[in-house]
Structures are given as C-alpha cells and as structure tokens.
Design an enzyme around this catalytic site. Sequence first.
Site, PDB file in Angstrom:
ATOM      1  N   ARG A 167       0.913  -1.237   0.199  1.00  0.00           N
ATOM      2  CA  ARG A 167      -0.021  -0.182   0.025  1.00  0.00           C
ATOM      3  C   ARG A 167       0.772   1.187   0.006  1.00  0.00           C
ATOM      4  O   ARG A 167       0.658   2.220  -0.825  1.00  0.00           O
ATOM      5  CB  ARG A 167      -0.964  -0.031   1.275  1.00  0.00           C
ATOM      6  CG  ARG A 167      -2.043   1.336   1.294  1.00  0.00           C
ATOM      7  CD  ARG A 167      -2.580   1.004   2.588  1.00  0.00           C
ATOM      8  NE  ARG A 167      -3.510   2.265   2.328  1.00  0.00           N
ATOM      9  CZ  ARG A 167      -4.673   2.504   3.370  1.00  0.00           C
ATOM     10  NH1 ARG A 167      -4.437   1.564   4.485  1.00  0.00           N
ATOM     11  NH2 ARG A 167      -5.392   3.361   3.214  1.00  0.00           N
ATOM     12  N   ARG A 195       6.390   9.677  -6.615  1.00  0.00           N
ATOM     13  CA  ARG A 195       7.861   9.598  -6.916  1.00  0.00           C
ATOM     14  C   ARG A 195       7.979   9.166  -8.313  1.00  0.00           C
ATOM     15  O   ARG A 195       9.218   9.569  -8.815  1.00  0.00           O
ATOM     16  CB  ARG A 195       8.607   8.952  -5.641  1.00  0.00           C
ATOM     17  CG  ARG A 195       8.558   9.512  -4.228  1.00  0.00           C
ATOM     18  CD  ARG A 195       8.957  10.853  -4.222  1.00  0.00           C
ATOM     19  NE  ARG A 195       8.994  11.309  -2.966  1.00  0.00           N
ATOM     20  CZ  ARG A 195       9.614  12.443  -2.535  1.00  0.00           C
ATOM     21  NH1 ARG A 195       9.980  13.585  -3.222  1.00  0.00           N
ATOM     22  NH2 ARG A 195       9.449  12.884  -1.011  1.00  0.00           N
TER      23      ARG A 195
HETATM   24  C1  LIG Z   1       7.370  16.795  -5.792  1.00  0.00           C
HETATM   25  C2  LIG Z   1       7.560  16.686  -4.585  1.00  0.00           C
HETATM   26  C3  LIG Z   1       7.894  17.961  -3.886  1.00  0.00           C
HETATM   27  C4  LIG Z   1       8.190  17.917  -2.390  1.00  0.00           C
HETATM   28  N1  LIG Z   1       8.486  19.210  -1.893  1.00  0.00           N
HETATM   29  C5  LIG Z   1       8.743  19.468  -0.842  1.00  0.00           C
HETATM   30  C6  LIG Z   1       9.167  20.584  -0.032  1.00  0.00           C
HETATM   31  O1  LIG Z   1       9.511  21.551  -0.673  1.00  0.00           O
HETATM   32  N2  LIG Z   1       9.466  20.633   1.133  1.00  0.00           N
HETATM   33  C7  LIG Z   1       9.131  19.414   2.178  1.00  0.00           C
HETATM   34  O2  LIG Z   1       9.298  19.688   3.354  1.00  0.00           O
HETATM   35  N3  LIG Z   1       8.772  18.430   1.489  1.00  0.00           N
HETATM   36  C8  LIG Z   1       8.485  18.364   0.174  1.00  0.00           C
HETATM   37  N4  LIG Z   1       8.226  17.132  -0.328  1.00  0.00           N
HETATM   38  C9  LIG Z   1       7.642  15.946   0.790  1.00  0.00           C
HETATM   39  C10 LIG Z   1       6.441  15.871   1.008  1.00  0.00           C
HETATM   40  O3  LIG Z   1       5.795  16.798   1.681  1.00  0.00           O
HETATM   41  C11 LIG Z   1       6.261  14.644   1.862  1.00  0.00           C
HETATM   42  O4  LIG Z   1       6.712  14.788   3.159  1.00  0.00           O
HETATM   43  C12 LIG Z   1       6.563  13.189   1.236  1.00  0.00           C
HETATM   44  O5  LIG Z   1       6.300  13.135  -0.200  1.00  0.00           O
HETATM   45  C13 LIG Z   1       5.995  12.132   1.753  1.00  0.00           C
HETATM   46  O6  LIG Z   1       4.468  12.013   1.410  1.00  0.00           O
HETATM   47  P1  LIG Z   1       3.263  11.459   2.629  1.00  0.00           P
HETATM   48  O7  LIG Z   1       3.440  12.366   3.905  1.00  0.00           O
HETATM   49  O8  LIG Z   1       2.117  11.551   1.899  1.00  0.00           O
HETATM   50  O9  LIG Z   1       3.965   9.933   2.618  1.00  0.00           O
HETATM   51  P2  LIG Z   1       4.025   9.036   3.977  1.00  0.00           P
HETATM   52  O10 LIG Z   1       4.842   9.658   5.043  1.00  0.00           O
HETATM   53  O11 LIG Z   1       4.575   7.956   3.170  1.00  0.00           O
HETATM   54  O12 LIG Z   1       2.714   8.458   4.483  1.00  0.00           O
HETATM   55  C14 LIG Z   1       1.847   8.085   3.833  1.00  0.00           C
HETATM   56  C15 LIG Z   1       0.340   8.398   4.196  1.00  0.00           C
HETATM   57  O13 LIG Z   1       0.127   8.072   5.483  1.00  0.00           O
HETATM   58  C16 LIG Z   1      -0.613   8.978   6.090  1.00  0.00           C
HETATM   59  N5  LIG Z   1       0.216   9.801   7.277  1.00  0.00           N
HETATM   60  C17 LIG Z   1       1.634   9.388   7.512  1.00  0.00           C
HETATM   61  N6  LIG Z   1       2.010  10.112   8.572  1.00  0.00           N
HETATM   62  C18 LIG Z   1       1.008  10.791   9.106  1.00  0.00           C
HETATM   63  C19 LIG Z   1       0.541  11.552  10.036  1.00  0.00           C
HETATM   64  N7  LIG Z   1       1.401  12.122  10.980  1.00  0.00           N
HETATM   65  N8  LIG Z   1      -0.550  12.189  10.151  1.00  0.00           N
HETATM   66  C20 LIG Z   1      -1.304  11.927   9.281  1.00  0.00           C
HETATM   67  N9  LIG Z   1      -1.428  10.997   8.093  1.00  0.00           N
HETATM   68  C21 LIG Z   1      -0.224  10.360   7.987  1.00  0.00           C
HETATM   69  C22 LIG Z   1      -0.797  10.146   5.002  1.00  0.00           C
HETATM   70  O14 LIG Z   1      -1.937   9.968   4.331  1.00  0.00           O
HETATM   71  C23 LIG Z   1       0.200  10.113   3.879  1.00  0.00           C
HETATM   72  O15 LIG Z   1       0.018  10.464   2.639  1.00  0.00           O
HETATM   73  C24 LIG Z   1       7.785  16.996  -1.703  1.00  0.00           C
HETATM   74  C25 LIG Z   1       7.357  15.920  -2.225  1.00  0.00           C
HETATM   75  C26 LIG Z   1       7.241  15.661  -3.782  1.00  0.00           C
HETATM   76  C27 LIG Z   1       6.608  14.440  -4.252  1.00  0.00           C
END
Ligand SMILES: Cc1cc2nc3c(=O)[nH]c(=O)nc-3n(C[C@H](O)[C@H](O)[C@H](O)COP(=O)(O)OP(=O)(O)OC[C@H]3O[C@@H](n4cnc5c(N)ncnc54)[C@H](O)[C@@H]3O)c2cc1C
Length: 232
Positions: A160, A169
């Site tokens: 998942r 990504r």
């Molecule tokens: C194109 C791109 C540009 C980006 N630019 C930046 C940037 O400029 N600065 C920056 O800091 N980051 C940046 N990021 C990182 C982005 O903000 C996320 O931290 C990273 O992609 C991890 O994604 P996620 O939190 O969805 O996923 P994961 O950490 O893999 O979590 C998966 C899912 O679990 C749930 N989840 C996990 N933890 C929690 C929680 N604590 N509370 C609630 N739900 C949770 C959410 O539904 C989440 O989508 C970028 C990412 C991308 C793809």
Amino acid sequence: MKVKLLRYTADAELLCGTAALTSTKSGSPSEIFENMDVETAKRIIKRVTGYGHVSVIEHASFTFSIEGVSRAMTHQLVRHRIASFTQQSQRYVTYDTLEKYVTPQSISENAEAKNIFDETLEKISESYQKLLKLGIPKEDARFILPNAAKTNIIVTMNARELRHFFNLRCCARAQWEIRETATEMLKQAKKAAPALFENAGPSCIELGYCLEGKMKPPECNVEEIKKHFKEL
Ligand SMILES: Cc1cc2nc3c(=O)[nH]c(=O)nc-3n(C[C@H](O)[C@H](O)[C@H](O)COP(=O)(O)OP(=O)(O)OC[C@H]3O[C@@H](n4cnc5c(N)ncnc54)[C@H](O)[C@@H]3O)c2cc1C
C-alpha cells in the site's frame, strides 16, 4: 545507481487475496489461503481495493537495496514514514574517494559547470581528510560533506505504501534521482507481484488527470504516461 529487490513476502498475492476475502467469507483465513489461486487473488484484490479497502495489500512487504545514490535523494526517500530504513552511516564509514559522489546530468554535460563541481568536491574531499588527520571524529568531519555524497540504504515498504510512494515519486514533478529510483522499484515489484501493482505509477494513471494543476509539466500526456507504466 543500483536498485535491487532483495526479498518480498512469499505468496504475496495469495496472502493479500486471502485478506481481501476474509472480511466477507465465513471460512477461516487458513482455509481460504489453502484454496486461493493467483487468478482469484488478482480478481478479488482489484475488486476490494477498488472499494477503497486498500489495507488488504498491507500484508505484503518488499525490501529493496538502493546503492550509490546521493544523500540529496535519500533525504527525500526517508520522508516516507510508513517504511523502514537502514542507511550507511557517515559516523562509521569514511568518505574517502572522489568517486563517492553523484554528478547530476545537467552538470556533467556542461563543461564549465563540471569544472566548478569537480573542483569544489575535490576541495571538500581534501579538507575532510585533513580534519580526520587532525583527529576530528568522522561524525564531526562529515559536517562538510555535500548532498552529492554517495550512500547505500535498505528500505522496506508494504504494497500500500509502495503504491502511494509510486504515486508521488514516479511523477514527472518528482526530482530526477528519486524518480529513477522509484520507477526501478516499481518495475521490480510489478514483476514480483503484478496483481498488487496493477495501474501503479504516478497518480495521474488512476485519476486520469494531473494533481499538480498549474504546475503540470507541459510535456506530460496522461495517455502516454499510462502506456509507459503499463509496459514497464
Ligand atoms: C514533488 C514533491 C515535492 C516536494 N517538495 C517538498 C518541499 O518543498 N518541502 C518539504 O518539506 N517536503 C516536500 N516534499 C515531501 C512531501 O511533503 C512529503 O513529506 C513526502 O512526499 C511524503 O509523503 P506523505 O506524507 O504522503 O507520505 P508518507 O510519509 O509515506 O505517508 C503515507 C500516508 O500516510 C498518512 N500519514 C503518514 N503520517 C501521517 C501523520 N503523521 N498524520 C496523518 N497522516 C499521516 C498520510 O495519508 C500519508 O499520505 C515533496 C514531495 C514531492 C513528491
């Protein structure tokens, strides 16, 4: 860069198919598992995850070795919290040669930029060695190392989380090194367990449109992207 799927849950598709049927069948999970076949698993997983019950594919995990990538890339990778990581430590492993950094293509194909890059890294490497010779511990000498420094990391994600990771990504908006890594991970995971990774890839594949709105790269064409990832 080298990406290798080291291990994954045995009978991953049968297991997730069993999980998908467990909620609606009166039989025990062990009986369901014994009678499960890949085609049934594939059909049930598609149906149940289609309802949004995506937790059934959390029962399958995949462990990858990711080698020779930059710290700039792994800094982005470890932002994914539903995963386990083990990374080569700069406290214990000496950064000792000039080949130990990643050169982005935009720099390697520009002679002037490549000179600046190489000179800077050579200087960093020399200074790092001088600090070590002065008795500075590796954990402190590493403070001058660049984002380009090469590293190795092991990552384990369930199916998942992997799908979510691919959504973000494999997208053209992701930085090139993590995009290449994610695309190679998808290729190998899909070969290992195709039923779990059908339609996996950037989020536009399932949505049919780009989530990035105005930031959508002009070269992106959803139909071409779909075709590319289907044939991966
Ligand atoms: C194109 C791109 C540009 C980006 N630019 C930046 C940037 O400029 N600065 C920056 O800091 N980051 C940046 N990021 C990182 C982005 O903000 C996320 O931290 C990273 O992609 C991890 O994604 P996620 O939190 O969805 O996923 P994961 O950490 O893999 O979590 C998966 C899912 O679990 C749930 N989840 C996990 N933890 C929690 C929680 N604590 N509370 C609630 N739900 C949770 C959410 O539904 C989440 O989508 C970028 C990412 C991308 C793809």
